[in-house]
Motif scaffolding. Structure first.
Motif, PDB file in Angstrom:
ATOM      1  N   GLU A 289      15.560   1.325  -1.342  1.00 59.37           N
ATOM      2  CA  GLU A 289      15.078   0.050  -0.808  1.00 59.37           C
ATOM      3  C   GLU A 289      13.569   0.065  -0.621  1.00 59.37           C
ATOM      4  O   GLU A 289      12.918  -0.979  -0.717  1.00 59.37           O
ATOM      5  CB  GLU A 289      15.766  -0.259   0.519  1.00 59.37           C
ATOM      6  N   SER A 290      12.999   1.245  -0.353  1.00 60.25           N
ATOM      7  CA  SER A 290      11.546   1.349  -0.242  1.00 60.25           C
ATOM      8  C   SER A 290      10.886   1.123  -1.598  1.00 60.25           C
ATOM      9  O   SER A 290       9.812   0.539  -1.692  1.00 60.25           O
ATOM     10  CB  SER A 290      11.156   2.738   0.299  1.00 60.25           C
ATOM     11  N   ALA A 291      11.555   1.589  -2.663  1.00 60.34           N
ATOM     12  CA  ALA A 291      11.004   1.429  -4.009  1.00 60.34           C
ATOM     13  C   ALA A 291      11.156   0.002  -4.514  1.00 60.34           C
ATOM     14  O   ALA A 291      10.263  -0.535  -5.166  1.00 60.34           O
ATOM     15  CB  ALA A 291      11.688   2.400  -4.970  1.00 60.34           C
ATOM     16  N   VAL A 292      12.301  -0.611  -4.213  1.00 60.82           N
ATOM     17  CA  VAL A 292      12.576  -1.980  -4.652  1.00 60.82           C
ATOM     18  C   VAL A 292      13.125  -2.768  -3.460  1.00 60.82           C
ATOM     19  O   VAL A 292      14.302  -2.631  -3.117  1.00 60.82           O
ATOM     20  CB  VAL A 292      13.600  -2.016  -5.812  1.00 60.82           C
ATOM     21  N   PRO A 293      12.300  -3.556  -2.804  1.00 61.73           N
ATOM     22  CA  PRO A 293      12.771  -4.337  -1.648  1.00 61.73           C
ATOM     23  C   PRO A 293      13.946  -5.236  -2.011  1.00 61.73           C
ATOM     24  O   PRO A 293      13.956  -5.862  -3.061  1.00 61.73           O
ATOM     25  CB  PRO A 293      11.537  -5.171  -1.268  1.00 61.73           C
ATOM     26  N   GLY A 294      14.935  -5.236  -1.143  1.00 62.68           N
ATOM     27  CA  GLY A 294      16.124  -6.041  -1.381  1.00 62.68           C
ATOM     28  C   GLY A 294      17.299  -5.477  -0.611  1.00 62.68           C
ATOM     29  O   GLY A 294      17.120  -4.888   0.451  1.00 62.68           O
ATOM     30  N   THR A 295      18.501  -5.627  -1.155  1.00 61.67           N
ATOM     31  CA  THR A 295      19.723  -5.139  -0.524  1.00 61.67           C
ATOM     32  C   THR A 295      20.353  -4.067  -1.399  1.00 61.67           C
ATOM     33  O   THR A 295      20.720  -4.333  -2.544  1.00 61.67           O
ATOM     34  CB  THR A 295      20.732  -6.286  -0.322  1.00 61.67           C
TER      35      THR A 295
END
Length: 204
Positions: free
Chosen positions: A127-133
């Motif tokens: 999630e830190s690398a790609v914001p989202g769920t």
């Protein structure tokens, strides 16, 4: 989660057939009904994957080897302290455990005991690398020399796309090599996402 593992396996096979290296991170456009359903489930889930993991471990203490969102439920696979495999299912809206079952497990699956990075930590790194769920994490052997242990993660990004990432099970580093994973993407999109980059999963 079996459905998700099949999708990842299919993507990996397609990349290898094309003569490329194993894709560590793929970007998919949400064009199909399945993608839209997954995005809707991610939006509807009030319970995060980390919360689901914590609750599942309360029901079946041990080490999580995988967790995924499917049909508005979190399915968590646990290698129990009792030596058995357990499948714990939770309602994604309430966090309530709906079932706990012993499982035969997968004899070929790697042991989470050999992975310093936990499932929850892998989800945090993704999630830190790609914001989202984060909708899925699964411990597996990487393709290539050494067959290192990795967490395969899926994220429904804030950009509206589904992202597939690989998190190193020892360092929590997120490998990011974007590849064209949908026939709906243009050749231009494929060239724009052709370079590889690494994301460090550490928060410091």
């Amino acid at each position: 989660m079996k459905r998700r593992k099949l999708a990842i396996a299919t993507l990996t096979a397609a990349v290898l057939a094309g003569g490329g290296t194993a894709a560590a991170f793929a970007v998919q456009n949400g064009d199909g009904d399945g993608d839209r359903d997954d995005a809707a489930q991610a939006r509807a889930a009030k319970v995060t994957i980390s919360q689901a993991i914590d609750t599942a471990l309360g029901a079946a203490p041990g080490t999580v080897t995988g967790a995924g969102l499917d049909d508005s439920e979190w399915e968590v696979d646990i290698h129990g302290r009792d030596g058995d495999r357990h499948d714990v299912t939770l309602d994604a809206a309430t966090g309530k455990v709906t079932s706990t079952e012993r499982s035969d497990g997968d004899g070929r699956a790697p042991s989470a005991q050999d992975a310093p990075v936990t499932a929850a930590r892998a989800a945090e790194a993704a999630e830190s690398a790609v914001p989202g769920t984060v909708t899925s994490v699964e411990l597996d052997h990487a393709d290539g020399p050494g067959n290192a242990l990795v967490w395969e993660a899926e994220v429904q990004g804030l950009d509206g796309r589904e992202h597939e990432l690989t998190v190193d099970a020892k360092s929590a580093k997120v490998s990011a090599e974007a590849r064209k994973a949908s026939g709906a993407e243009s050749d231009k999109d494929g060239s724009e996402h052709g370079e590889a980059e690494d994301h460090d999963g550490d928060d410091d």
